[in-house]
Enzyme design. Structure first.
Site, short mmCIF file in Angstrom:
data_model
loop_
_atom_site.label_atom_id
_atom_site.label_comp_id
_atom_site.label_asym_id
_atom_site.label_seq_id
_atom_site.Cartn_x
_atom_site.Cartn_y
_atom_site.Cartn_z
N GLY A 1 0.77 -1.18 -0.54
CA GLY A 1 0.11 -0.44 0.09
C GLY A 1 0.56 1.79 0.10
N ILE A 2 2.11 1.10 -0.17
CA ILE A 2 3.50 2.27 -0.45
C ILE A 2 2.86 3.45 -1.40
CG2 ILE A 2 4.07 1.59 -2.23
CD1 ILE A 2 6.60 2.54 0.20
N ASP B 1 1.38 -8.19 -5.62
CA ASP B 1 -0.11 -8.23 -5.54
C ASP B 1 -0.45 -9.03 -4.08
OD1 ASP B 1 -2.52 -6.92 -7.56
OD2 ASP B 1 -3.52 -8.56 -6.11
N SER C 1 -9.84 -2.01 10.68
CA SER C 1 -10.62 -0.29 10.55
C SER C 1 -12.11 -0.47 11.65
CB SER C 1 -11.07 -0.83 8.99
OG SER C 1 -11.88 0.31 9.44
N GLU D 1 -14.52 0.11 10.63
CA GLU D 1 -15.53 -0.75 9.63
C GLU D 1 -15.85 -2.17 10.74
OE1 GLU D 1 -17.91 0.52 6.65
OE2 GLU D 1 -17.17 1.97 7.64
N TYR E 1 -16.37 -5.05 2.94
CA TYR E 1 -15.24 -4.81 3.20
C TYR E 1 -15.01 -4.90 4.57
CZ TYR E 1 -11.60 -0.96 4.65
OH TYR E 1 -10.81 -0.18 5.46
N LYS F 1 -11.79 -7.08 6.98
CA LYS F 1 -11.29 -6.79 7.54
C LYS F 1 -11.74 -7.22 9.13
CE LYS F 1 -8.80 -2.82 5.83
NZ LYS F 1 -7.60 -3.01 5.82
N HIS G 1 -9.34 8.53 9.32
CA HIS G 1 -8.03 9.26 8.69
C HIS G 1 -7.35 9.98 8.03
CE1 HIS G 1 -6.25 5.35 9.11
NE2 HIS G 1 -5.60 5.56 8.62
P1 NAP Z 1 -5.46 3.57 0.08
O1 NAP Z 1 -4.73 5.37 -0.10
O2 NAP Z 1 -6.62 3.38 -0.66
O3 NAP Z 1 -4.12 3.29 -0.40
C1 NAP Z 1 -4.79 1.69 -0.85
C2 NAP Z 1 -2.98 0.96 -1.13
O4 NAP Z 1 -3.99 -0.76 -1.29
C3 NAP Z 1 -2.24 1.07 -2.81
O5 NAP Z 1 -1.65 1.55 -2.19
C4 NAP Z 1 -2.86 0.28 -3.38
O6 NAP Z 1 -2.09 0.65 -4.57
C5 NAP Z 1 -3.24 -0.75 -2.81
N1 NAP Z 1 -3.78 -1.98 -3.09
C6 NAP Z 1 -5.17 -2.08 -3.60
N2 NAP Z 1 -5.25 -3.27 -4.03
C7 NAP Z 1 -3.88 -3.89 -4.16
C8 NAP Z 1 -3.47 -5.24 -4.01
N3 NAP Z 1 -4.13 -6.01 -4.83
N4 NAP Z 1 -2.22 -5.77 -3.81
C9 NAP Z 1 -1.61 -5.05 -3.21
N5 NAP Z 1 -1.86 -3.63 -3.31
C10 NAP Z 1 -2.97 -3.12 -3.60
O7 NAP Z 1 -5.61 3.65 1.29
P2 NAP Z 1 -5.38 4.21 3.05
O8 NAP Z 1 -6.23 4.68 3.46
O9 NAP Z 1 -3.81 4.49 2.20
O10 NAP Z 1 -5.49 3.39 3.90
C11 NAP Z 1 -4.75 2.67 4.24
C12 NAP Z 1 -4.25 0.33 4.64
O11 NAP Z 1 -5.91 1.42 6.28
C13 NAP Z 1 -5.92 -0.01 3.84
O12 NAP Z 1 -5.38 -1.38 4.55
C14 NAP Z 1 -6.66 0.37 4.49
O13 NAP Z 1 -8.40 -0.88 4.68
C15 NAP Z 1 -6.65 0.55 6.08
N6 NAP Z 1 -7.73 2.13 6.98
C16 NAP Z 1 -7.87 2.90 6.43
C17 NAP Z 1 -8.42 3.75 7.53
C18 NAP Z 1 -8.51 5.33 6.67
O14 NAP Z 1 -9.04 5.93 7.08
N7 NAP Z 1 -7.41 5.89 5.77
C19 NAP Z 1 -9.11 3.71 8.23
C20 NAP Z 1 -9.19 2.43 8.60
C21 NAP Z 1 -7.95 1.32 7.85
P3 NAP Z 1 -2.67 0.98 -6.56
O15 NAP Z 1 -2.73 2.70 -5.68
O16 NAP Z 1 -1.91 0.09 -6.61
O17 NAP Z 1 -4.09 1.11 -6.12
O1 G4F Z 2 -15.62 8.78 2.91
P1 G4F Z 2 -15.78 7.21 3.52
O2 G4F Z 2 -16.07 6.97 1.97
O3 G4F Z 2 -15.51 6.65 4.87
P2 G4F Z 2 -15.48 5.31 5.16
O4 G4F Z 2 -16.59 3.74 4.19
O5 G4F Z 2 -16.34 5.42 6.65
O6 G4F Z 2 -14.59 4.52 4.97
C1 G4F Z 2 -13.10 5.35 5.20
O7 G4F Z 2 -12.52 4.42 7.11
C2 G4F Z 2 -12.97 3.67 7.25
C3 G4F Z 2 -12.35 3.55 9.15
O8 G4F Z 2 -13.91 3.39 9.11
C4 G4F Z 2 -11.51 2.71 6.51
F1 G4F Z 2 -11.44 1.72 6.75
C5 G4F Z 2 -11.84 2.77 5.10
O9 G4F Z 2 -11.05 1.97 4.21
C6 G4F Z 2 -12.01 4.04 4.14
O10 G4F Z 2 -10.71 4.95 4.52
O11 G4F Z 2 -17.52 7.67 4.11
C7 G4F Z 2 -17.72 8.14 5.20
C8 G4F Z 2 -19.39 8.39 5.57
C9 G4F Z 2 -19.85 7.30 5.21
O12 G4F Z 2 -21.14 7.45 6.40
C10 G4F Z 2 -20.76 7.88 4.05
O13 G4F Z 2 -22.13 7.03 3.80
O14 G4F Z 2 -19.29 9.32 4.81
C11 G4F Z 2 -21.02 8.94 4.38
N1 G4F Z 2 -21.39 9.69 2.76
C12 G4F Z 2 -21.70 10.46 2.72
N2 G4F Z 2 -22.15 11.19 1.30
C13 G4F Z 2 -20.37 9.86 1.55
C14 G4F Z 2 -20.18 10.28 0.84
N3 G4F Z 2 -19.03 8.99 1.51
C15 G4F Z 2 -18.59 9.42 0.41
N4 G4F Z 2 -17.47 8.69 -0.29
N5 G4F Z 2 -18.96 9.03 -0.98
C16 G4F Z 2 -20.45 10.66 -0.26
O15 G4F Z 2 -20.94 11.29 -1.65
#
Ligand code: NAP
Ligand code: G4F
Length: 319
Positions: free
Chosen positions: A8-9, A56, A123, A125, A147, A151, A177
């Site tokens: 995920g770099i 991958d 997560s 989630e 999703y 997780k 975040h």
């Molecule tokens: P992100 O910006 O969507 O990055 C996801 C990364 O995963 C990208 O580098 C992507 O590569 C890579 N990836 C996707 N499919 C893959 C595959 N088949 N094999 C190898 N790599 C793959 O996500 P993020 O926000 O940085 O989150 C990082 C991790 O934390 C994720 O696992 C996410 O589910 C988890 N998480 C995020 C949050 C949040 O709020 N951000 C909260 C809780 C947990 P490409 O660039 O090639 O698509």
């Molecule tokens: O920003 P979101 O798409 O994030 P969501 O679904 O909370 O998931 C993110 O956080 C998770 C940790 O809790 C991670 F595990 C996951 O990988 C990801 O980073 O949506 C946040 C909220 C949801 O309730 C959604 O229904 O915003 C609401 N929302 C309202 N309108 C929308 C929209 N979300 C999106 N993406 N687009 C809209 O137009």
């Protein structure tokens, strides 16, 4: 010199974690998928300091080769199909990458480098239809999306490999975040980018889904520190990482539009296509364990985070 291998770099968290590890003097290896067009915008500024390995999460042989090539002290599994909304149209793919991908990475570590410390990006989630508020490490899981279900598998297989094989494996249960590097589909960035486009005269309306959903939103730069801290402890464990504050999507919209001198009511339209088949209505984390045991603290407030993102996007469109 310590060595870290990261999946995920190219993503949001991968870019901040790579910066943090490079600052600490690590040699950083990044697993990267082959893509038809380059997608390294988030890590462009540090790309020459990273050694990329092709792979991958759905291909175990590629992960074994990556572990063999890097012989890491620490492995951070951040790769995933991470967009919740897309996990309904792509449930099997999401299960393969976000769920089984964790098992593939654990197997590669177990077979090739069992002494490596392992971080799994779990997560909030997983809490889904929440059983208690605020949510903590012991709160039961009730995922509300493919999703979230994937997780939950990733979390429990990480715990199982720790207990079965004595791996130093940690699961970080991170709440939402965000940052200026957040993917454009996620609601914070969709809003801050939309505000900037409206201000620049490129669009008039912003179509959103559920404005009442509540999330515990923090800054990604703060959260990658918690990941690293987990792998520096004496014993492996699982931690909730959150701010302990929750806000509605509507709060987010109000702050973002106001910061650009716009009235959100003039632009935001609620659209059925962005409503989810099953919603997570409320997330609010209790980060006491991370604060006490890791000495971790979130530094950026919700208001400052949204302003940081709006300002970044305004600049992007020359505003
Ligand atoms: P992100 O910006 O969507 O990055 C996801 C990364 O995963 C990208 O580098 C992507 O590569 C890579 N990836 C996707 N499919 C893959 C595959 N088949 N094999 C190898 N790599 C793959 O996500 P993020 O926000 O940085 O989150 C990082 C991790 O934390 C994720 O696992 C996410 O589910 C988890 N998480 C995020 C949050 C949040 O709020 N951000 C909260 C809780 C947990 P490409 O660039 O090639 O698509
Ligand atoms: O920003 P979101 O798409 O994030 P969501 O679904 O909370 O998931 C993110 O956080 C998770 C940790 O809790 C991670 F595990 C996951 O990988 C990801 O980073 O949506 C946040 C909220 C949801 O309730 C959604 O229904 O915003 C609401 N929302 C309202 N309108 C929308 C929209 N979300 C999106 N993406 N687009 C809209 O137009």
């Amino acid at each position: 010199m310590k060595k870290a291998l990261m999946t995920g770099i190219t993503g949001q968290d991968g870019s901040y974690l790579a910066e943090l590890l490079l600052d600490k003097g690590y040699k950083v290896y990044g697993l990267k998928r082959r893509t038809s067009t380059e997608n390294i915008e988030n890590i462009m500024h540090i790309k020459n300091e990273i050694e990329f390995l092709s792979g991958d999460l759905s291909d175990l042989s590629s992960l074994i080769q990556a572990v063999r090539a890097s012989r890491p002290d620490e492995v951070y599994n951040l790769g995933a199909q991470s967009f919740v909304a897309d996990s309904w149209p792509q449930p099997v793919y999401t299960a393969e990458v976000t769920g089984l991908g964790v098992l593939n990475m654990l197997e590669a570590v177990r077979q090739e480098q069992p002494g490596a410390r392992f971080y799994q990006a779990s997560s909030s989630e997983m809490f889904g239809k929440v059983a208690e508020t605020p949510q903590r490490e012991t709160t039961p899981f009730y995922p509300r999306s493919p999703y979230g279900a994937a997780k939950v598998f990733g979390h429990w297989i990480t715990v199982n490999y720790r207990e079965s094989y004595d791996l130093f494996a940690c699961s970080g249960i991170l709440f939402n975040h965000e940052s200026p590097r957040r993917g454009i589909q996620f609601v914070t960035r969709k809003v801050t980018d939309g505000v900037a486009r409206i201000k620049a005269g490129l669009q008039k309306e912003l179509r959103l889904g559920n404005l009442e959903a509540k999330r515990d939103w923090g800054f990604a730069g703060d959260y990658v520190e918690a990941m690293w801290l987990m792998l520096q402890q004496k014993m492996p464990d699982d931690y909730v990482v959150a701010t302990g504050k929750t806000h509605t999507v509507k709060n987010l919209v109000e702050i973002a539009f106001a910061h650009a001198g716009l009235k959100w009511e003039d632009h935001v339209v609620q659209a059925a296509e962005f409503m989810r088949p099953a919603e997570v209505d409320l997330l609010l984390g209790n980060p006491q364990k991370a604060k006490k045991k890791l000495g971790w603290e979130p530094k950026v407030s919700f208001e400052d985070l949204i302003k940081m993102m709006v300002e970044h996007d305004l600049k992007k469109y020359g505003q």
